[in-house]
Write a protein that holds these residues in place. Structure first.
Motif, PDB file in Angstrom:
ATOM      1  N   VAL A  16       0.849  -1.203   0.000  1.00  0.00           N
ATOM      2  CA  VAL A  16       0.000   0.000   0.000  1.00  0.00           C
ATOM      3  C   VAL A  16       0.880   1.247   0.000  1.00  0.00           C
ATOM      4  CG1 VAL A  16      -1.614   1.353   1.392  1.00  0.00           C
ATOM      5  CG2 VAL A  16      -1.998  -1.109   1.062  1.00  0.00           C
ATOM      6  N   GLN A  17       1.919   1.208   0.809  1.00  0.00           N
ATOM      7  CA  GLN A  17       2.827   2.352   0.866  1.00  0.00           C
ATOM      8  C   GLN A  17       3.526   2.540  -0.481  1.00  0.00           C
ATOM      9  OE1 GLN A  17       2.764   4.491   3.183  1.00  0.00           O
ATOM     10  NE2 GLN A  17       4.308   5.740   2.139  1.00  0.00           N
ATOM     11  N   ALA A  18       3.963   1.448  -1.089  1.00  0.00           N
ATOM     12  CA  ALA A  18       4.659   1.534  -2.382  1.00  0.00           C
ATOM     13  C   ALA A  18       3.734   2.096  -3.457  1.00  0.00           C
ATOM     14  CB  ALA A  18       5.161   0.148  -2.797  1.00  0.00           C
ATOM     15  N   ALA A  19       2.464   1.710  -3.405  1.00  0.00           N
ATOM     16  CA  ALA A  19       1.515   2.203  -4.397  1.00  0.00           C
ATOM     17  C   ALA A  19       1.306   3.709  -4.241  1.00  0.00           C
ATOM     18  CB  ALA A  19       0.185   1.462  -4.260  1.00  0.00           C
ATOM     19  N   VAL A 158      -4.363  -5.798  -5.340  1.00  0.00           N
ATOM     20  CA  VAL A 158      -4.878  -6.067  -3.988  1.00  0.00           C
ATOM     21  C   VAL A 158      -4.646  -4.849  -3.088  1.00  0.00           C
ATOM     22  CG1 VAL A 158      -4.556  -7.467  -1.907  1.00  0.00           C
ATOM     23  CG2 VAL A 158      -4.586  -8.577  -4.161  1.00  0.00           C
ATOM     24  N   ALA A 159      -3.475  -4.262  -3.195  1.00  0.00           N
ATOM     25  CA  ALA A 159      -3.151  -3.112  -2.346  1.00  0.00           C
ATOM     26  C   ALA A 159      -4.090  -1.937  -2.619  1.00  0.00           C
ATOM     27  CB  ALA A 159      -1.689  -2.693  -2.565  1.00  0.00           C
ATOM     28  N   TYR A 160      -4.298  -1.639  -3.888  1.00  0.00           N
ATOM     29  CA  TYR A 160      -5.208  -0.546  -4.227  1.00  0.00           C
ATOM     30  C   TYR A 160      -6.629  -0.836  -3.745  1.00  0.00           C
ATOM     31  CZ  TYR A 160      -2.272   2.611  -6.902  1.00  0.00           C
ATOM     32  OH  TYR A 160      -1.331   3.549  -7.250  1.00  0.00           O
ATOM     33  N   ASN A 510       9.780  -1.107 -23.349  1.00  0.00           N
ATOM     34  CA  ASN A 510       8.813  -2.196 -23.208  1.00  0.00           C
ATOM     35  C   ASN A 510       8.445  -2.479 -21.764  1.00  0.00           C
ATOM     36  OD1 ASN A 510      10.939  -2.417 -25.146  1.00  0.00           O
ATOM     37  ND2 ASN A 510      10.035  -4.305 -25.926  1.00  0.00           N
ATOM     38  N   GLN A 511       9.346  -2.131 -20.853  1.00  0.00           N
ATOM     39  CA  GLN A 511       9.152  -2.570 -19.468  1.00  0.00           C
ATOM     40  C   GLN A 511       8.208  -1.648 -18.716  1.00  0.00           C
ATOM     41  OE1 GLN A 511      13.330  -2.365 -18.568  1.00  0.00           O
ATOM     42  NE2 GLN A 511      13.563  -4.591 -18.721  1.00  0.00           N
ATOM     43  N   SER A 512       7.353  -2.254 -17.941  1.00  0.00           N
ATOM     44  CA  SER A 512       6.404  -1.521 -17.123  1.00  0.00           C
ATOM     45  C   SER A 512       6.436  -2.141 -15.736  1.00  0.00           C
ATOM     46  CB  SER A 512       5.007  -1.631 -17.739  1.00  0.00           C
ATOM     47  OG  SER A 512       4.073  -0.990 -16.914  1.00  0.00           O
ATOM     48  N   ALA A 513       6.890  -1.362 -14.771  1.00  0.00           N
ATOM     49  CA  ALA A 513       7.140  -1.893 -13.438  1.00  0.00           C
ATOM     50  C   ALA A 513       5.937  -1.685 -12.531  1.00  0.00           C
ATOM     51  CB  ALA A 513       8.367  -1.217 -12.825  1.00  0.00           C
ATOM     52  N   ALA A 514       5.479  -2.765 -11.936  1.00  0.00           N
ATOM     53  CA  ALA A 514       4.403  -2.662 -10.946  1.00  0.00           C
ATOM     54  C   ALA A 514       4.806  -1.693  -9.843  1.00  0.00           C
ATOM     55  CB  ALA A 514       4.104  -4.033 -10.342  1.00  0.00           C
ATOM     56  N   PHE A 515       3.822  -1.064  -9.254  1.00  0.00           N
ATOM     57  CA  PHE A 515       4.001  -0.122  -8.146  1.00  0.00           C
ATOM     58  C   PHE A 515       4.667   1.174  -8.574  1.00  0.00           C
ATOM     59  CE2 PHE A 515       3.651  -4.219  -6.031  1.00  0.00           C
ATOM     60  CZ  PHE A 515       2.595  -3.949  -5.181  1.00  0.00           C
ATOM     61  N   SER A 516       5.011   1.316  -9.856  1.00  0.00           N
ATOM     62  CA  SER A 516       5.587   2.585 -10.289  1.00  0.00           C
ATOM     63  C   SER A 516       4.984   3.028 -11.611  1.00  0.00           C
ATOM     64  CB  SER A 516       7.114   2.497 -10.378  1.00  0.00           C
ATOM     65  OG  SER A 516       7.652   3.761 -10.722  1.00  0.00           O
TER      66      SER A 516
END
Lengths: 552, 552
Positions: A16-19, A158-160, A510-516
């Motif tokens: 949650v904090q990272a999001a 899930v965090a969101y 191409n890369q898409s990083a979760a949480f960012s």
């Protein structure tokens, strides 16, 4: 508090904090290392995968028949069968199971989801084999994108969703001053799910693209029917198997999550979409089918990732070889079968400035060709970068596109260790800005156009215009003038495209990083949703209120 | 920071906090007191209203002609004309103005919205007159619901939208460990609006129902076209006038907010809905037109409040007279023209238990009738409670419904001080549970059915079933057995209806308080959105990303 929630609460809070901060963060290690996953994990995963081949997949759900005709793009039949039941039976089972799931508390549901993710993570080597031999991804990508990165995207959802649900107060006392007395109501707010959720997976990223919708719908209380692409059932069948096991252990009906497998010549997706009890649809796939889903889902909450035409705009660079090397990798990675892979490379016809002096349009195109040749010159490295081609249709598109000025021809290649693998290197074509009929159409697969334009302003207008009209998920810019960078940032933001600037190293567009990274903006035809923002989760549940006049 | 934002930041922060806790909170005083609004405010508001009658409304926006044929339900023509321009011209002006508005910072936009609300609040007496003489509401309700309560709902939307936008970090550094080196990207996240927003108002609550969508779309960066009901243009014309003045003072194009007035025989709403540049639609109105909007708005973000059939379930009470008095007020308030007003009152045919002993079905129905008679016996009080009837069609519905077992006949009444006002008292009918063709259809206006059922379980099943099928916004329960209350809470939550329990005092089921009550759940056909939850704001904007490879 449920035991599963307690076990994973620390991870959830960190997620949650990272999001919220959206810097770098990851929950699940992306390195396929024995030190992390267990010294025998790699061999165990491969053995477990091989043991499934030719067998009925062990999924304990209702079945009137069995289906499944997957073949590995590496050249062999999987010959695995899955339970199949009529759409109405699946939906009825979902609704029945959903009643108990809707009554569960938020923490119970979130705990179950986090435990599913934890178990999927432990199985990352098995999942990697499953993703490799359905999508065609090379092993390393299949491990990372199909395993930990997909799990990160699931956790992000899930965090969101948890964060949103946690914002709804369970109970409050409403005290309104009204002269001599107060008006007092005791209020309870209850989260109510929307209904049956459908997740429609794709063949190229069966887990990565499905987990966000699956987990977002699940934790918000909706029973989920997972409809895999008929060419990539296995990774989602395993996901469903794990989910059902965790649900049962937690005391919930396993049918809260069900698999709805089919075969290409007897598809069931439309029947699922049209079923009136299906209220939420997550779709990843082609714009053509996506348009059908959107047109036939009135009154349903639909989240799509379709596709688009991604562009690179080259104005200038201070590292020509870094640039061409980075572009070569982006074109080659998983043989251009990523929704984030570039297709159009816009270069002024007068050429560009580099630290090595002026480079003509032809020199830029040649530089990219040389970098691709260099990258793919070694067969082992080529296999690791390219992987296999998921579908025959993609090869046919490459053949059909090979006309006009060919800068680099596509070549069928062998993949070491696999007879009959379907593999090809990128096709690179030169085009003029006027040839819009060629390059403004999405050509899914390893086809790139290097397009001569009047100027960088012309390049930007064309790239952003195509994004607005046909959709785009990514854009890439090479420029040294801050004013050009600002203009590109404005143009691509207005077109709803994520822009990467001056990538010359080991990060790729191409890369898409979760949480960012917000994957897909939802603001152009490439998709109507974003992974993951609040909008992706907030409409998956509603709030029902009970107000009681206070006894006081 | 903008001056407007700075001036209202404290209020905004309090509003954000209130939205999180959802207890009692209000920003704008609901008491029409000279001590609060100024000793001459009442007279000034009335004089300002009267000065507008028969005149062109002073709204400085493009016009090719003028329109407007409003009449007061109190019996006189307003004869006010408004600027009118072709739909394409309005949309073009919105898009042009929207470009500058999209570039504005979140705080600039929120500051403008808060200043608009502050000025509207100061004009609450003027707005009250405008709402009274378009909707027909009695003055007190027109002041409260049309003024401070509507402003509270607008502020609530601003608070939710601000909170969501504030969650998006403007810039972050993403640092991924990669062995010996780190991969570093500087990322910027930019909020991008969706496009032109359309707000379609209704005739009964022109401000209260329009402000949430108007302010939510506005602060998220979208230019807004306000399309009032042809019978209730004036309150929204004044709202638009104030908005344009504030926008201009803040240096933005006034066309960020425009009025799109029309007349009933030359409606423009469909053209606005169908315009491809319109991307967000907030609709309040009938289910019939709502269904048309939803069916024709594919690819647009649509938020509706339509209507439904609201129920009261009576199982038992410990305050019979308090109950019947409360119900009588709910049926009478604004002559039943509230979307929250009850229509169906379910009572077991065997009667109920009360502190005064058993009451037969007939005695319960008679008790409600007596309470209505008592409430409306005094002409001044009747006028203050009932107000006038907005539309002739509502009177016609009352006449058409008056068949079968009439418990209380509707009576046309005079409203003191107004010749020719359109006013009527509630019609109350008895029905049997089997008469579903009568009572499961929404009869907008002052028509109520007291329905004999087999049991309270039967009552709950019918009330919740009607809510699921036809929609419902509110439900009310009278019960003393906690098990019955729990069963009702479950049944109405599953049907997406806000339930009020045992209201016998000065809180009424009709009332929905900003910052505490979620108005409409979005989970049944009464509407697809809720005022206000995160889902109401989160899809009004998207996020575009720029990632730059770090120089480091």
């Amino acid at each position: 508090m449920s035991a599963f929630f307690a076990a994973h609460q620390g991870l959830l809070e960190a997620a949650v904090q990272a999001a919220r901060t959206r810097g770098y963060w990851s929950a699940y290690p992306e390195t396929p290392s024995g030190k992390i996953y267990g010294e025998t994990a790699k061999a165990d995963g491969e053995a477990a995968f091989k043991a499934l081949i030719g067998q009925p997949f062990p999924l304990d759900q209702q079945a009137t028949t069995r289906v499944g005709r997957e073949t590995s793009p590496y050249g062999f039949d999987l010959a695995i069968s899955y339970p199949s039941a009529p759409v109405a039976s699946l939906v009825a089972a979902a609704e029945k199971a959903g009643a108990a799931w809707a009554r569960a508390g938020v923490e119970d549901r979130v705990g179950v989801a986090l435990e599913i993710l934890a178990r999927l993570n432990r199985e990352s080597f098995l999942i990697a084999n499953m993703v490799q031999h359905t999508s065609g991804q090379a092993f390393m990508m299949a491990f990372q994108a199909g395993g930990p990165h997909a799990q990160d995207r699931g956790l992000e959802a899930v965090a969101y969703a948890y964060d949103e649900m946690a914002k709804i107060p369970g109970a409050v006392t409403w005290t309104k001053p009204a002269g001599k007395v107060n008006l007092v109501l005791d209020k309870q707010f209850r989260i109510v799910p929307r209904g049956v959720a459908l997740v429609i997976g794709c063949a190229t990223f069966p887990t990565w693209n499905s987990y966000p919708g699956l987990f977002a719908s699940l934790v918000t209380g909706n029973p989920v029917i997972v409809k895999p692409h008929p060419g990539a059932i296995l990774p989602l069948a395993e996901t469903v198997r794990v989910a059902r096991a965790v649900l049962a252990e937690a005391g919930f009906p396993a049918d809260v999550v069900q698999l709805a497998a089919d075969e290409a010549d007897a598809p069931i997706t439309k029947d699922l979409v049209l079923h009136p009890s299906v209220k939420i649809i997550d779709f990843t796939g082609s714009p053509a089918f996506g348009a059908w889903v959107r047109a036939h889902a009135e009154g349903k909450q639909v989240y799509t990732e379709e596709a688009g035409v991604n562009s690179i705009v080259i104005d200038a660079t201070d590292d020509f070889r870094g640039m061409t090397g980075n572009i070569a990798f982006s074109l080659s990675l998983y043989t251009g079968q990523m929704c984030t892979a570039p297709q159009n490379i816009f270069v002024p016809r007068a050429g560009i400035e580099t630290p090595d002096g002026h480079k003509s349009f032809e020199a830029v195109a040649e530089g990219i060709k040389i970098s691709v040749d260099r990258l793919l010159g070694d067969p082992e490295r080529a296999a690791a970068v390219l992987g296999a081609v998921q579908s025959e249709a993609t090869l046919a598109r490459v053949d059909a596109a090979a006309k006009g000025r060919v800068i680099r021809a596509a070549e069928r290649i062998a993949l070491p260790g696999y007879d009959g693998a379907r593999a090809v290197t990128p096709l690179i074509l030169a085009a003029d800005a006027a040839d819009t009929a060629d390059y403004t159409v999405e050509c899914f697969g390893p086809v790139a156009y290097v397009i001569a334009t009047d100027s960088t302003a012309d390049s930007l207008a064309r790239a952003a215009g195509t994004a607005r009209e046909k959709g785009a998920i990514t854009a890439s810019l090479y420029a040294t003038d801050p004013a050009v960078i600002d203009a590109a940032a404005d143009a691509f933001a207005a077109a709803g495209v994520a822009l990467s600037v001056n990538l010359t190293g080991q990060v790729f567009v191409n890369q898409s990083a979760a949480f960012s990274d917000y994957h897909v903006s939802g603001a152009n035809p490439a998709g109507n949703a974003s992974l993951t923002d609040t909008a992706f989760v907030a409409s998956r549940f509603r709030v029902a209120t009970v107000r009681r006049q206070s006894a006081a």
